[in-house]
Motif scaffolding. Structure first.
Motif, short mmCIF file in Angstrom:
data_model
loop_
_atom_site.label_atom_id
_atom_site.label_comp_id
_atom_site.label_asym_id
_atom_site.label_seq_id
_atom_site.Cartn_x
_atom_site.Cartn_y
_atom_site.Cartn_z
N ARG A 262 0.85 -1.20 0.00
CA ARG A 262 0.00 0.00 0.00
C ARG A 262 0.89 1.25 0.00
N LEU A 263 0.55 2.22 -0.83
CA LEU A 263 1.40 3.42 -0.96
C LEU A 263 0.78 4.63 -0.25
N HIS A 264 1.60 5.27 0.56
CA HIS A 264 1.17 6.50 1.24
C HIS A 264 1.99 7.69 0.74
N TYR A 265 1.42 8.88 0.90
CA TYR A 265 2.10 10.15 0.61
C TYR A 265 2.64 10.23 -0.82
N VAL A 266 1.73 10.04 -1.73
CA VAL A 266 2.08 10.10 -3.15
C VAL A 266 1.52 11.41 -3.71
N TYR A 267 2.37 12.20 -4.36
CA TYR A 267 1.90 13.46 -4.94
C TYR A 267 1.47 13.25 -6.39
N PRO A 268 0.52 14.04 -6.86
CA PRO A 268 -0.05 13.76 -8.19
C PRO A 268 0.84 14.22 -9.34
N TYR A 269 2.06 13.75 -9.37
CA TYR A 269 2.94 14.05 -10.49
C TYR A 269 2.58 13.15 -11.68
N LEU A 288 -4.43 4.99 -3.13
CA LEU A 288 -3.39 6.02 -3.10
C LEU A 288 -3.73 7.05 -2.02
N ASP A 289 -2.75 7.31 -1.20
CA ASP A 289 -2.89 8.34 -0.18
C ASP A 289 -2.20 9.58 -0.74
N VAL A 290 -3.01 10.53 -1.20
CA VAL A 290 -2.49 11.74 -1.88
C VAL A 290 -2.83 12.97 -1.05
N PRO A 291 -1.89 13.55 -0.35
CA PRO A 291 -2.23 14.71 0.50
C PRO A 291 -2.41 15.98 -0.33
N PHE A 292 -3.63 16.20 -0.83
CA PHE A 292 -3.88 17.37 -1.69
C PHE A 292 -3.80 18.68 -0.90
N GLN A 293 -4.29 18.68 0.32
CA GLN A 293 -4.33 19.85 1.24
C GLN A 293 -5.29 20.95 0.80
N SER A 330 -7.17 11.31 1.15
CA SER A 330 -6.44 12.57 1.15
C SER A 330 -6.67 13.34 2.44
N THR A 331 -5.79 14.30 2.66
CA THR A 331 -5.98 15.20 3.79
C THR A 331 -6.03 16.64 3.27
N PHE A 332 -6.73 17.48 4.00
CA PHE A 332 -6.93 18.87 3.57
C PHE A 332 -6.78 19.80 4.77
N ILE A 333 -6.58 21.07 4.46
CA ILE A 333 -6.52 22.10 5.52
C ILE A 333 -7.59 23.13 5.21
#
Ligand code: SF4
Length: 476
Positions: A262-269, A288-293, A330-333
């Motif tokens: 399982r993959l964590h912290y992958v950016y949408p490149y 996919l764990d993609v922290p969009f924020q 994903s996580t957001f602020i």
């Protein structure tokens, strides 16, 4: 030119015929030949230090050794010849030879490994700077001597997770400078772990019974950027320090154990697209764990987020086209300095449109030392909290609707808790849920008395209901 490319640092007197290994119970002995420049010499020192630390005896003689390690040089023709001759000599005299160093990284005719082409009987070949890989090869052929203190520690080290899942850290630090984050100032720039070490750890974890490997870092998609995707070695084979190559090899290692990756912290490149076929084939979990924020380009710019210029909705659509089963967490602020109501609305629209399966949201809070503290437009705490609550209401609606669609489907569940062999039910997770951060599957007691399930095993279960963030399933 390297310094002293073909310098012989230590030599061995050859024996005239293959020598017997040390007697049972004797201290295992490794003969060591070090050829090449001072950089190779320091590699030799590291390997010799590790051998001694683990209780192996080291020797300059083939006679009486259980194994020979030859650290080679491959820079100029003379050095290649000297290295190949030495390997041949060691094979003739002892028969059990591991090769490391620059020549180990050299391709032969047709692209194979030169050393293996010339001397197919060598036990293992690694490139330079590969202490761990050399030690792994030594362990495979001459087991480590018993150490009454270290042997109390399992080979995978001390783990704080349950036995059936484990985190695998592939790098430290981060090259980005997100304005709300102080990790780079604490941990420095990205430093990728050698790919051979990462893969050796993964293999040890799978062999110890781990059924789910969670790949973590600060930016998994950036793996290898710091070392320019350098070629490392694993099991004598070259492997690039690059996320696609890493995932492919992790999938190979997981397959015989039926384990999940399982993959964590992958950016949408854009290059992340290349990993999606592995997910579509079921070799890496389609998760996919993609922290969009955030989603608004101006807020992302103020946050200085990586991949903020990417077209994230298009990218997600492309990923789902390649792998329809994909689950995105994903996580957001909410309430970042200067965030306008309109910018916040863009974020809500994004979560609806992007159909984020699992979303977490933090109300922005300043971190001591973070650049965002100096940004104008700091919002009152109530506004930040109120936006967080509104965000979560929208995100939950999306998530719950997606969970409802799973009712009636049969899924593979990894069991996390199961009293009395699962006859009274238990708790588990599907591929769509990472431990500790996502939902769970409540497993009902099986209808058939013969059906049982145990912690750390997979069971097939039919989803019968969705309850909030969780599912309820009947093992079949
Ligand atoms: S939040 Fe930004 S700076 Fe901090 S670790 Fe993640 S990518 Fe790096």
């Amino acid at each position: 030119m390297p310094e002293n490319p073909g310098m012989t640092v230590s030599t061995i007197e050859p024996a005239t015929e293959p020598v017997p290994a040390s007697a049972p119970n004797a201290t295992p002995t490794v003969a060591f030949v070090s050829l090449g420049c001072p950089k190779a010499l320091t590699d030799s020192e590291l390997i010799l230090t590790q051998l001694s630390a683990e209780g192996y005896a080291t020797s300059k003689q083939y006679a009486g050794a259980d194994l020979v390690v030859v650290n080679t040089c491959g820079f100029i023709d003379d050095a290649v010849k000297e290295s190949l001759d030495t390997i041949g000599e060691a094979l003739a005299a002892n028969g059990r030879v591991i090769v490391t160093g620059c020549l180990g990284a050299k391709a032969g005719e047709g692209g194979g490994n030169l050393v293996q082409q010339v001397h197919p009987k060598v036990l293992a070949v690694t490139g330079p700077h590969a202490t761990q890989e050399v030690m792994d090869a030594v362990h495979r052929h001459v087991p480590r001597p018993h150490d009454p203190f270290m042997d109390l520690v399992p080979s995978i080290g001390i783990k704080l997770t349950p036995r059936h899942y484990a985190y695998l850290k592939i790098s430290e630090g981060c090259n980005h400078r997100c304005t709300f984050c102080i990790i780079p100032s604490m941990r420095g720039d990205l430093v990728s772990r050698p790919v051979g070490d990462v893969l050796a750890d993964a293999r040890a974890l799978f062999e110890s019974g781990v059924k789910e490997l969670l790949v973590i870092s600060q930016d998994t998609s950036a793996y290898g950027v710091d070392v320019k995707y350098r070629t490392g070695f694993f099991d004598g084979q070259p492997v690039k320090t690059r996320v696609l190559d890493l995932c492919t090899r992790l999938a190979d290692l997981a397959a015989p154990h039926g384990a999940w990756v399982r993959l964590h912290y992958v950016y949408p490149y854009p290059h992340v697209d290349d990993i999606l076929p592995l997910m579509a084939e079921g070799r890496v979990l389609p998760y996919l764990d993609v922290p969009f924020q955030h989603a608004h380009p101006d807020v992302l710019k103020r946050m200085k987020r990586p991949a903020s210029g990417e077209r994230n909705l298009e990218r997600l659509a492309r990923w789902r086209e390649i792998c329809p089963e994909l689950v995105v967490r994903s996580t957001f602020i909410a309430g970042f300095p200067g965030e306008t109501e309109a910018e916040f609305e863009t974020l809500l629209d994004f979560v609806r449109e992007a159909q984020i399966d699992r979303a977490g949201c933090f109300a922005y809070s300043p971190v001591q030392g973070a650049a965002a503290n100096e940004l104008p437009g700091q919002l009152p705490q109530e506004v930040r909290e109120e936006r967080r609550a509104r965000f979560m209401a929208v995100a939950e609606k999306v998530s719950v609707a997606k969970l409802q669609r799973r009712v009636g489907v049969t899924m593979q569940v990894l069991v996390d808790q199961a009293p009395a062999l699962g006859r009274k039910g238990g708790v588990g997770r599907t591929y769509a849920d990472a431990p500790e951060i996502d939902g769970q599957v409540r497993l009902l007691p099986p209808e058939k008395a013969s059906k049982t399930f145990k912690v750390g095993e997979f069971t097939r279960a039919r989803i019968v209901a969705a309850e909030g963030h969780d599912l309820v399933a009947l093992p079949i």
